[in-house]
Motif scaffolding. Sequence first.
Motif, PDB file in Angstrom:
ATOM      1  N   ASP A 195       1.906  -2.248  -9.657  1.00 52.03           N
ATOM      2  CA  ASP A 195       1.548  -0.859  -9.943  1.00 52.03           C
ATOM      3  C   ASP A 195       0.109  -0.577  -9.552  1.00 52.03           C
ATOM      4  O   ASP A 195      -0.208   0.509  -9.034  1.00 52.03           O
ATOM      5  CB  ASP A 195       1.758  -0.543 -11.423  1.00 52.03           C
ATOM      6  CG  ASP A 195       3.226  -0.463 -11.806  1.00 52.03           C
ATOM      7  OD1 ASP A 195       4.076  -0.374 -10.894  1.00 52.03           O
ATOM      8  OD2 ASP A 195       3.523  -0.516 -13.021  1.00 52.03           O
ATOM      9  N   THR A 198       0.065  -0.399  -5.643  1.00 51.13           N
ATOM     10  CA  THR A 198       0.781   0.733  -5.045  1.00 51.13           C
ATOM     11  C   THR A 198       0.269   2.078  -5.522  1.00 51.13           C
ATOM     12  O   THR A 198       0.571   3.109  -4.901  1.00 51.13           O
ATOM     13  CB  THR A 198       2.284   0.662  -5.362  1.00 51.13           C
ATOM     14  OG1 THR A 198       2.474   0.750  -6.778  1.00 51.13           O
ATOM     15  CG2 THR A 198       2.891  -0.636  -4.826  1.00 51.13           C
ATOM     16  N   GLY A 200       1.347   3.551  -8.041  1.00 52.85           N
ATOM     17  CA  GLY A 200       2.499   4.257  -8.566  1.00 52.85           C
ATOM     18  C   GLY A 200       3.448   4.769  -7.497  1.00 52.85           C
ATOM     19  O   GLY A 200       4.492   5.338  -7.806  1.00 52.85           O
ATOM     20  N   GLU A 201       3.091   4.571  -6.228  1.00 50.90           N
ATOM     21  CA  GLU A 201       3.985   4.974  -5.135  1.00 50.90           C
ATOM     22  C   GLU A 201       5.105   3.942  -4.982  1.00 50.90           C
ATOM     23  O   GLU A 201       5.019   2.830  -5.490  1.00 50.90           O
ATOM     24  CB  GLU A 201       3.201   5.063  -3.820  1.00 50.90           C
ATOM     25  CG  GLU A 201       2.039   6.038  -3.834  1.00 50.90           C
ATOM     26  CD  GLU A 201       1.265   6.008  -2.525  1.00 50.90           C
ATOM     27  OE1 GLU A 201       1.857   5.656  -1.489  1.00 50.90           O
ATOM     28  OE2 GLU A 201       0.068   6.331  -2.553  1.00 50.90           O
ATOM     29  N   GLU A 202       6.145   4.337  -4.248  1.00 48.37           N
ATOM     30  CA  GLU A 202       7.218   3.397  -3.925  1.00 48.37           C
ATOM     31  C   GLU A 202       7.258   3.228  -2.412  1.00 48.37           C
ATOM     32  O   GLU A 202       7.945   3.974  -1.707  1.00 48.37           O
ATOM     33  CB  GLU A 202       8.569   3.921  -4.444  1.00 48.37           C
ATOM     34  CG  GLU A 202       8.708   3.899  -5.950  1.00 48.37           C
ATOM     35  CD  GLU A 202       8.640   2.499  -6.526  1.00 48.37           C
ATOM     36  OE1 GLU A 202       8.998   1.533  -5.807  1.00 48.37           O
ATOM     37  OE2 GLU A 202       8.218   2.345  -7.682  1.00 48.37           O
ATOM     38  N   PRO A 203       6.493   2.287  -1.874  1.00 50.42           N
ATOM     39  CA  PRO A 203       6.421   2.146  -0.415  1.00 50.42           C
ATOM     40  C   PRO A 203       7.758   1.696   0.178  1.00 50.42           C
ATOM     41  O   PRO A 203       8.502   0.926  -0.435  1.00 50.42           O
ATOM     42  CB  PRO A 203       5.338   1.086  -0.221  1.00 50.42           C
ATOM     43  CG  PRO A 203       5.322   0.313  -1.497  1.00 50.42           C
ATOM     44  CD  PRO A 203       5.662   1.298  -2.579  1.00 50.42           C
ATOM     45  N   SER A 207       6.817   3.427   6.140  1.00 51.87           N
ATOM     46  CA  SER A 207       5.957   4.412   5.486  1.00 51.87           C
ATOM     47  C   SER A 207       4.492   3.981   5.565  1.00 51.87           C
ATOM     48  O   SER A 207       4.182   2.825   5.885  1.00 51.87           O
ATOM     49  CB  SER A 207       6.374   4.566   4.024  1.00 51.87           C
ATOM     50  OG  SER A 207       6.057   3.395   3.276  1.00 51.87           O
ATOM     51  N   PRO A 210       0.106   1.928   1.018  1.00 53.35           N
ATOM     52  CA  PRO A 210      -0.731   2.353  -0.105  1.00 53.35           C
ATOM     53  C   PRO A 210      -2.130   1.753   0.001  1.00 53.35           C
ATOM     54  O   PRO A 210      -2.312   0.616   0.438  1.00 53.35           O
ATOM     55  CB  PRO A 210       0.015   1.808  -1.330  1.00 53.35           C
ATOM     56  CG  PRO A 210       1.436   1.701  -0.890  1.00 53.35           C
ATOM     57  CD  PRO A 210       1.361   1.307   0.559  1.00 53.35           C
ATOM     58  N   GLU A 211      -3.113   2.524  -0.402  1.00 51.73           N
ATOM     59  CA  GLU A 211      -4.509   2.124  -0.230  1.00 51.73           C
ATOM     60  C   GLU A 211      -4.819   0.778  -0.889  1.00 51.73           C
ATOM     61  O   GLU A 211      -5.666   0.019  -0.415  1.00 51.73           O
ATOM     62  CB  GLU A 211      -5.420   3.209  -0.814  1.00 51.73           C
ATOM     63  CG  GLU A 211      -6.901   2.941  -0.600  1.00 51.73           C
ATOM     64  CD  GLU A 211      -7.777   4.058  -1.138  1.00 51.73           C
ATOM     65  OE1 GLU A 211      -9.012   3.892  -1.118  1.00 51.73           O
ATOM     66  OE2 GLU A 211      -7.221   5.089  -1.595  1.00 51.73           O
TER      67      GLU A 211
END
Length: 289
Positions: A195, A198, A200-203, A207, A210-211
Amino acid sequence: MTDDQNFSSSLSAEHHGRSELRMERRLAHPPQRVWDAITQPAQLAEWFPSEVSVDLRPGGEIGFHFPGDPGPGMTGRVTDAEEPRLFAFTWGEDHLRWEIAPDGDGSRLILVHTFGDRFGAASFASGWQICVIALGQLLAGGPVDVERDTRGRLHEAYLARFDELTRGRVEETDDGGRRVRFERQLVRPAGAVWDRLTGGEEPLAGSPVPEGFTADKVPVGPVTEVRAPELLAYAWHPDGEVRWELRTGTGHGPRLVLTQSGPRDFDADAALVVWRERVADLAARLLQE
């Protein structure tokens, strides 16, 4: 965590795939009293990390069973039993050597732990420190009540002491390229680490990355592989990949294995610097959660 000022510790250089952790503490009790506490199952049960059964002679079997574990436990062999100065045994692939030396009206207890999982050293050291504090409480006749390292602060303090474990290394790859590799034990569950990385994103494959998985000055291509909460990889170069893996760890949380691979001429020294900073920042943020 209390009582850490009474410990000295060192980690040897890796030799033939094995490392040696040495920990030493003075105890205000005579050698025979310490010997009984480290060899008698009823006393071991008060401070050692598992229940122990032992045939106290060289070659004798020693058994380890964790309370609540339905499995059969582990076994090893006693390698040394010289009352009241030396008790040593195998535990799986590891070897534990407990030496007791007279020290004035007390004793000096030296633990030498030999093992193959070098990047577990901070976990082992923090765990043994807690155990030996509990041993001291048992010897003093008081209740055994030791603060556990649930937040991982003692673990991270040992990792700072064993600074070489945080530096990463450069490896040659089978295709003639180079790979920068970091391995670090983390102190939060894999889901919490994922978490954090990511945001909270779902890569998904294809895509944007995430940073949390990026580092300064390292180019970022699309996600090439993802398996939450264990793995994310992305291309940074036509012939290179950044790969984050969260593997099974040693007690505190997952083991992070981070690699950046590329052609032979990629600047691996610069990559060592930026990824070391990135992993240190991740570890510091997890410690605060």
